[in-house]
Enzyme design. Structure first.
Site, short mmCIF file in Angstrom:
data_model
loop_
_atom_site.label_atom_id
_atom_site.label_comp_id
_atom_site.label_asym_id
_atom_site.label_seq_id
_atom_site.Cartn_x
_atom_site.Cartn_y
_atom_site.Cartn_z
N GLU A 20 -54.29 26.99 12.35
CA GLU A 20 -54.77 28.08 11.73
C GLU A 20 -54.38 29.27 12.38
O GLU A 20 -54.87 30.33 12.44
CB GLU A 20 -56.38 28.11 11.66
CG GLU A 20 -57.05 26.94 10.66
CD GLU A 20 -58.48 26.72 10.91
OE1 GLU A 20 -58.99 27.00 9.71
OE2 GLU A 20 -59.03 27.10 12.16
C1 ACM Z 1 -59.46 22.80 12.52
O1 ACM Z 1 -60.55 22.23 11.71
N1 ACM Z 1 -59.50 24.07 12.44
C2 ACM Z 1 -58.92 22.04 13.15
#
Ligand code: ACM
Length: 492
Positions: free
Chosen positions: A304
């Site tokens: 992310e």
């Molecule tokens: C994640 O769940 N952002 C690895």
């Protein structure tokens, strides 16, 4: 014998061969020092549960009712983690090639004993019968992990040890600690002390922060090692770094220093990647984590990174994986890292089911090993169903059946490249150990079985009946498990 979770490879019950643990029982050990962790753990468990003395003696001196732990050439098919458990009315014998196999065999023996073995001594009220027969067992995958997010909420050493105990019961061999995120930095780094003292000072919703000193982290590592569990530390970068930036604003490109953050949104923070100071930071943090961690792996996050430019991201992943290798460790990243060309030996962890498997395929196509944590199966921070008070919903709900009833081979990763599976417990909504336990059991047992047991053993109908028998054990352990409605607990 058939209620053991994860399901063993083979079970052959033998009638009239039950063994009864008595006040004169001993643990008889042969095969050297590598047998000691299993012997020590088993003796402590049996002494506490039975109230008997249960001394550990060399096998050559055992004259009475023995639980024999024997390290020798137990056969190549058992590998390092497999074991053979033989129960006759004269003895219990666990044979293995390595200490981990003995330890897993001891966990099976534990599950064969009445559930009261999990509580403080019930001396005089329970017959400690082990059913006769033979179990031969070894795992399907090398990596059977669980991730605990201690960044969104902090959990102290005692809680982490209790979590490790739950993992050991189901033959998990990895605890991945998500040590850093926007909301908190949870490990003392001597060369960058404000990471912990400032970055670790708060948590989601302004709840109390905290961090592990180097000595506390080592205590966790040692406790886990005594249970054949490897600690994998995660330093999440280049995103999920707000706590670090609040501690050291010079690591940010922003004109205004970031404040500490107690919300739960993701994707807004990034390290400033073109500063030499950032390179020094990465090298020193990884260097200290590597020095503190005896295990082979360091997790570098990589998920992310929505505020990092794509071109910068790829160069960053290559740089940080190289730094981890240079410190003698193997880098693991969330599967977004497979957008970058990766060196041989890097491991990717697949989680984001919203990408329809693309990141797992990309990792597989690069020829690297993959840990599977598909969020709609393995994220045990998701609600069980719409009525669950705790937990998030973005990948869920994840029922007990969802966590068990899936096949790692279905993600486009060839079997030899599947390193294993891992449950993920994010803690945005979880504040206490009771919260952790509620989300973890029963679902962890199912994920552990997917990682350990042969595909041919897979059956939701028989699994849910076996699972029901574990409730009494969790009660004896005072675990705050969830009586999910997809299991008939009266069958236990
Ligand atoms: C994640 O769940 N952002 C690895």
């Amino acid at each position: 014998m058939s209620d053991v979770i994860p399901a063993p490879v083979s079970i052959h019950p033998a009638r009239d061969e039950d063994f009864v643990i008595s006040p004169s029982s001993v643990i008889a050990v042969s095969g050297g020092d590598a047998a000691q962790p299993a012997a020590t753990w088993l003796a402590a468990m049996l002494r506490r549960g039975t109230g008997y003395a249960i001394p550990i003696v060399p096998a050559t001196e055992a004259r009475q009712s023995a639980i024999a732990l024997s390290l020798d050439d137990a056969g190549a098919s058992l590998g390092d983690e497999g074991y053979r458990l033989t129960v006759t009315d004269a003895e219990v014998r666990i044979q293995a090639n390595a200490g981990a196999g003995l330890f897993h065999g001891a966990q099976t023996l534990r599950q064969l004993l009445p559930p009261e073995i999990e509580a403080e001594s019930s001396e005089g009220t329970v017959q400690w019968v082990v059913p006769g027969g033979e179990i031969i067992d070894h795992p399907r995958y090398r990596w059977r992990g669980a991730m605990l997010d201690v960044a969104r909420h902090f959990f102290g050493v005692a809680d982490v040890k209790r979590y490790i105990d739950l993992l050991a019961l189901y033959k998990c061999n990895v605890l991945h600690l998500h040590l850093t995120d926007d909301q908190g930095w949870r490990i003392a780094i001597a060369s960058w002390p404000r990471l912990a003292t400032v970055g670790g000072s708060t948590a989601v919703d302004g709840d109390p922060g905290g961090y592990y000193s180097a000595a506390e982290y080592r205590d966790i590592v040692d406790y886990a090692a005594a249970r054949c569990i490897n600690i994998v530390p995660e330093f999440d970068a280049p995103g999920h770094v707000n706590a670090a930036l609040a501690a050291y604003p010079e690591l940010s490109c922003a004109a205004t220093p970031p404040a500490l953050y107690t919300g739960i949104e993701v994707g807004f923070s990034t390290l400033c990647l073109d500063k030499p100071l950032t390179d020094r930071f990465l090298d020193e943090v990884i260097g200290e984590l590597a020095a503190l961690t005896p295990g082979d792996y360091i997790h570098i996050g990589g998920d992310e990174a929505k505020s990092t430019q794509p071109a910068d991201y790829n160069a960053f992943v290559q740089k940080l994986t190289r730094i981890v290798f240079d410190h003698g460790k193997v880098p693991i990243g969330w599967a977004e890292i497979s957008k970058a060309p990766l060196s041989a030996g890097v491991v990717a962890q697949y989680w984001d089911v919203n990408d329809a498997g693309r990141s797992a395929h990309a990792a597989a196509a690069q020829g690297i090993e993959v840990i599977l944590s598909p969020a709609n199966r393995c994220y045990i921070d998701q609600k069980y169903d719409a009525t669950t008070q705790l937990g998030l919903t973005w990948a869920g709900p994840v029922s007990v059946r969802d966590a068990y009833d899936w096949e790692p081979g279905d993600y486009g990763v060839p079997e030899p490249q599947i390193l294993g599976i891992e449950a993920g417990l994010w803690t945005e909504t979880l504040r206490t150990m009771a919260d952790i336990e509620y989300m973890t059991l029963p679902r962890l047992a199912g994920i552990a079985e997917i990682g350990w047991s042969q595909q041919s053993a897979h059956s939701w109908d028989t699994y849910r009946q076996r699972l029901a028998t574990h409730a009494e054990r969790w009660e004896a352990m005072s675990v705050n498990f969830h009586r999910a409605t997809d299991v008939d607990w009266t069958q236990g």
